[in-house]
Design a protein around this motif. Structure first.
Motif, PDB file in Angstrom:
ATOM      1  N   THR A   4       0.837  -1.201   0.000  1.00 16.26           N
ATOM      2  CA  THR A   4       0.000   0.000   0.000  1.00 16.26           C
ATOM      3  C   THR A   4       0.867   1.244   0.000  1.00 16.26           C
ATOM      4  O   THR A   4       2.057   1.209   0.333  1.00 16.26           O
ATOM      5  CB  THR A   4      -0.914   0.024   1.241  1.00 16.26           C
ATOM      6  N   TYR A   5       0.247   2.355  -0.347  1.00 15.29           N
ATOM      7  CA  TYR A   5       0.994   3.621  -0.389  1.00 15.29           C
ATOM      8  C   TYR A   5       1.462   4.033   1.006  1.00 15.29           C
ATOM      9  O   TYR A   5       2.494   4.681   1.150  1.00 15.29           O
ATOM     10  CB  TYR A   5       0.167   4.728  -1.060  1.00 15.29           C
ATOM     11  N   THR A   6       0.715   3.639   2.041  1.00 12.98           N
ATOM     12  CA  THR A   6       1.160   3.985   3.406  1.00 12.98           C
ATOM     13  C   THR A   6       2.402   3.187   3.790  1.00 12.98           C
ATOM     14  O   THR A   6       3.277   3.701   4.496  1.00 12.98           O
ATOM     15  CB  THR A   6       0.030   3.727   4.421  1.00 12.98           C
ATOM     16  N   GLU A   7       2.494   1.943   3.317  1.00 14.72           N
ATOM     17  CA  GLU A   7       3.690   1.138   3.605  1.00 14.72           C
ATOM     18  C   GLU A   7       4.910   1.708   2.872  1.00 14.72           C
ATOM     19  O   GLU A   7       6.014   1.745   3.423  1.00 14.72           O
ATOM     20  CB  GLU A   7       3.455  -0.319   3.220  1.00 14.72           C
ATOM     21  N   ALA A   9       5.258   4.845   2.101  1.00 15.36           N
ATOM     22  CA  ALA A   9       5.573   6.094   2.806  1.00 15.36           C
ATOM     23  C   ALA A   9       6.324   5.797   4.105  1.00 15.36           C
ATOM     24  O   ALA A   9       7.303   6.481   4.440  1.00 15.36           O
ATOM     25  CB  ALA A   9       4.300   6.879   3.083  1.00 15.36           C
ATOM     26  N   SER A  38       5.107   5.935  -3.132  1.00 13.61           N
ATOM     27  CA  SER A  38       3.930   6.093  -2.284  1.00 13.61           C
ATOM     28  C   SER A  38       2.964   7.099  -2.894  1.00 13.61           C
ATOM     29  O   SER A  38       1.753   6.845  -2.978  1.00 13.61           O
ATOM     30  CB  SER A  38       4.351   6.548  -0.888  1.00 13.61           C
ATOM     31  N   TYR A  42      -0.710   6.250  -4.567  1.00 12.97           N
ATOM     32  CA  TYR A  42      -1.901   6.896  -4.028  1.00 12.97           C
ATOM     33  C   TYR A  42      -2.833   7.343  -5.164  1.00 12.97           C
ATOM     34  O   TYR A  42      -4.052   7.206  -5.071  1.00 12.97           O
ATOM     35  CB  TYR A  42      -1.503   8.097  -3.156  1.00 12.97           C
TER      36      TYR A  42
END
Length: 148
Positions: A4-7, A9, A38, A42
């Motif tokens: 995921t983009y949070t991972e 980031a 990231s 997104y």
């Protein structure tokens, strides 16, 4: 499996924070690449292959940017031209005249420079007290002299 983009980031922030704690200047560029992936993830849903490809390309791009930045920084901090022999004591004597401290024996002698005696080499037999000119330096320690 997707990251995921949070991972991405979190990984990027971890690399940037590690840069602060570890010596070197390369983790920040990979951290920025991870933050870039990231941001890209997104806005555009990417599978793992495209995420890794994007990370690789961004890592190369940011590393090249880093090289240019550091070259520019180090170029401005190089030794100034006004002091070309800074920390190279023997080379600063090239072209100057000094007196021999001993006779030349087998091409070797000593030259009095200020209050210091330097080893020297000369291709001619000269006598103590004669004035010589330093023409070169050998191994940073031995003055190469010739008669004036």
């Amino acid at each position: 499996m997707n990251i995921t983009y949070t991972e991405w980031a979190a990984f990027g922030l971890l690399l940037v924070l590690l840069e602060l704690m570890l010596p070197g200047t390369y983790l920040v560029w990979f951290g920025l690449a991870s933050l870039g992936v990231s941001l890209l993830s997104y806005f555009v849903p990417l599978d793992l292959t495209w995420q890794l490809l994007s990370f690789s390309l961004l890592s190369i791009l940011f590393a090249l940017i880093g090289v240019f930045i550091y070259q520019k920084l180090f170029k401005s901090t190089r030794e100034p031209e006004t002091h070309p022999y800074l920390n190279d004591y023997a080379s600063q004597y090239i072209g100057k005249s000094y007196k021999l401290n001993e006779d030349v024996v087998d091409g070797k002698t000593k030259v009095l420079v200020g209050d210091t005696v330097w080893l020297a080499e000369c291709d001619r037999p000269l006598l103590k007290g004669e004035t010589v000119v330093v023409t070169a330096v050998k191994n940073g320690l031995i003055l190469i002299v010739s008669s004036k």
